[in-house]
Enzyme design. Structure first.
Site, PDB file in Angstrom:
ATOM      1  N   LYS A   1       0.848  -1.199   0.000  1.00  0.00           N
ATOM      2  CA  LYS A   1       0.000   0.000   0.000  1.00  0.00           C
ATOM      3  C   LYS A   1       0.881   1.247   0.000  1.00  0.00           C
ATOM      4  O   LYS A   1       1.866   1.312   0.743  1.00  0.00           O
ATOM      5  CB  LYS A   1      -0.845  -0.016   1.286  1.00  0.00           C
ATOM      6  CG  LYS A   1      -2.095   0.834   1.236  1.00  0.00           C
ATOM      7  CD  LYS A   1      -3.199   0.124   0.503  1.00  0.00           C
ATOM      8  CE  LYS A   1      -4.581   0.597   0.915  1.00  0.00           C
ATOM      9  NZ  LYS A   1      -5.615  -0.122   0.129  1.00  0.00           N
TER      10      LYS A   1
ATOM     11  N   THR B   1      -4.345  -5.242   1.509  1.00  0.00           N
ATOM     12  CA  THR B   1      -3.584  -3.987   1.659  1.00  0.00           C
ATOM     13  C   THR B   1      -4.376  -2.998   2.521  1.00  0.00           C
ATOM     14  O   THR B   1      -3.794  -2.137   3.173  1.00  0.00           O
ATOM     15  CB  THR B   1      -3.229  -3.357   0.291  1.00  0.00           C
ATOM     16  OG1 THR B   1      -4.432  -2.958  -0.367  1.00  0.00           O
ATOM     17  CG2 THR B   1      -2.451  -4.325  -0.580  1.00  0.00           C
ATOM     18  N   ASP B   2      -5.682  -3.174   2.542  1.00  0.00           N
ATOM     19  CA  ASP B   2      -6.491  -2.334   3.431  1.00  0.00           C
ATOM     20  C   ASP B   2      -6.147  -2.616   4.903  1.00  0.00           C
ATOM     21  O   ASP B   2      -6.069  -1.704   5.720  1.00  0.00           O
ATOM     22  CB  ASP B   2      -7.986  -2.600   3.167  1.00  0.00           C
ATOM     23  CG  ASP B   2      -8.860  -1.586   3.869  1.00  0.00           C
ATOM     24  OD1 ASP B   2      -8.747  -0.388   3.531  1.00  0.00           O
ATOM     25  OD2 ASP B   2      -9.621  -1.976   4.780  1.00  0.00           O
TER      26      ASP B   2
END
Ligand SMILES: O=c1[nH]c(=O)c2[nH]c(=O)[nH]c2[nH]1
Length: 334
Positions: free
Chosen positions: A14, A73-74
């Protein structure tokens, strides 16, 4: 990013994770002659972080669409934001090390992490003090769009201990933009059928500069209580001091001189490197003499650039007088 045993490159992560931490531990640094900077209260300790992971176990997520080993990735973003709250240190490098190490501890099937961050600087603002004069507000800050500290760390899981091990740490200052209105020249370069650039004996030298450095012991970068932390602000101030003091015959020579000074001031650093960009203002109205009115405008592309890396060996050679010729100290006319 680490190569897998297959020789394959594999990573995901990210970018632009913005963490605005308030009231981090204050930073204090050993002062140097070129800088009034002594530290930061770290009332706002803000960063833009780029984070990525790698590991053999992720291969099937690419090859078969199997998400069972994927940390979203959150979730990475959430991990970075939440762990920032418990960070007890005071440096950018320390924060990135803390997050990177903890992530590898938490997700044992992953073997590599690369974490990089830019400090987002917020400048203190003076307010009228009781009894006269001014003091820093400590509540209201102005976001700065100027140069800022940056850092990049790489972790791998040690195959023997299973623990996260930092295998590379680089610190830096990015996007420094400096103009010296007089005292820079550029002449003596190869003149042939391709040359149209006139010699310049006093040019308004505008440079963009990124400077990176490496510590002998990476712990000095992460733990400021050891007293050997090098602040980006101090390197910034060395850069403008050297620029101010020296007549420069070229950007190449200027960055070399800045590098020598950085290595001289900070024995805890083993290497320093530069990326510079030439943005010398285009002259529209030539000044009649040094110190009188001139008019300049933005240069047109394309732009020249320089890159240079140096180590303590360069400083040692310089101190021993090992250079082949006396460097230009007073370039230009007069
Ligand atoms: O400092 C400079 N270095 C160069 O190599 C160069 N080349 C150029 O056209 N201008 C400049 N300036």
């Amino acid at each position: 990013m680490m190569k897998l045993t297959t020789g394959r490159t594999l990573y995901y992560g990210k970018g632009d994770v913005l963490t605005y931490r308030t009231y981090a531990a204050p930073l204090r640094v050993e002062p140097i002659p070129e800088s009034a900077y002594e530290g930061d209260r770290n009332v706002i300790f803000a960063h833009n972080i780029t984070f990525s992971v790698s590991g053999e176990s992720l291969l099937t997520s690419f090859s078969e669409g199997d998400n069972s080993a994927i940390v979203a990735t959150d979730s990475m973003k959430n991990f970075i934001l939440r762990e920032t709250a418990t960070f007890e240190g005071s440096t950018t490098e320390g924060l990135l090390a803390y997050v990177g190490e903890r992530f590898l501890e938490r997700y044992v099937h992953l073997t590599g992490v690369v974490i990089a961050g830019d400090r987002l600087p917020f400048d203190p603002l003076p307010v009228a003090a009781e009894g006269g004069g001014y003091r820093n507000s400590e509540l209201v800050y102005r976001k700065s769009h100027n140069d800022h500290a940056s850092s990049r760390l790489e972790f791998v899981r040690d195959p023997v201990t299973g623990r996260a091990r930092c295998v590379s740490l680089q610190s830096g200052i990015s996007d420094l933009q400096l103009i010296k209105v007089s005292g820079s020249s550029f002449y003596g370069f190869i003149r042939d059928e391709y040359t149209t650039l006139p010699d310049s004996y006093d040019r308004p030298l505008f440079i963009f500069l990124n400077i990176q450095w490496r510590y002998g012991d990476i712990v000095d970068a992460c733990d400021s209580s050891r007293g050997s932390y090098v602040a980006a602000e101090q390197v910034r101030d060395i850069a403008h001091h050297v620029f101010h003091e020296r007549r420069s015959p070229s950007i190449q020579y200027l960055i070399y001189q800045i590098g020598l000074r950085v290595l001289e001031r900070f024995p805890q650093l083993e290497a320093v490197s530069f990326e510079s960009n030439n943005r010398t203002w285009e002259t529209v109205v030539e000044p009649a003499e040094v110190g009188s009115a001139g008019v300049y405008t933005e240069p047109r592309p394309p732009y020249g650039f320089q890159g240079f890396s140096m180590t303590r060996a360069d400083l040692a050679a310089e101190s021993a007088g090992a250079t082949t010729s006396e460097p230009v100290r007073q370039a230009g006319h007069g």
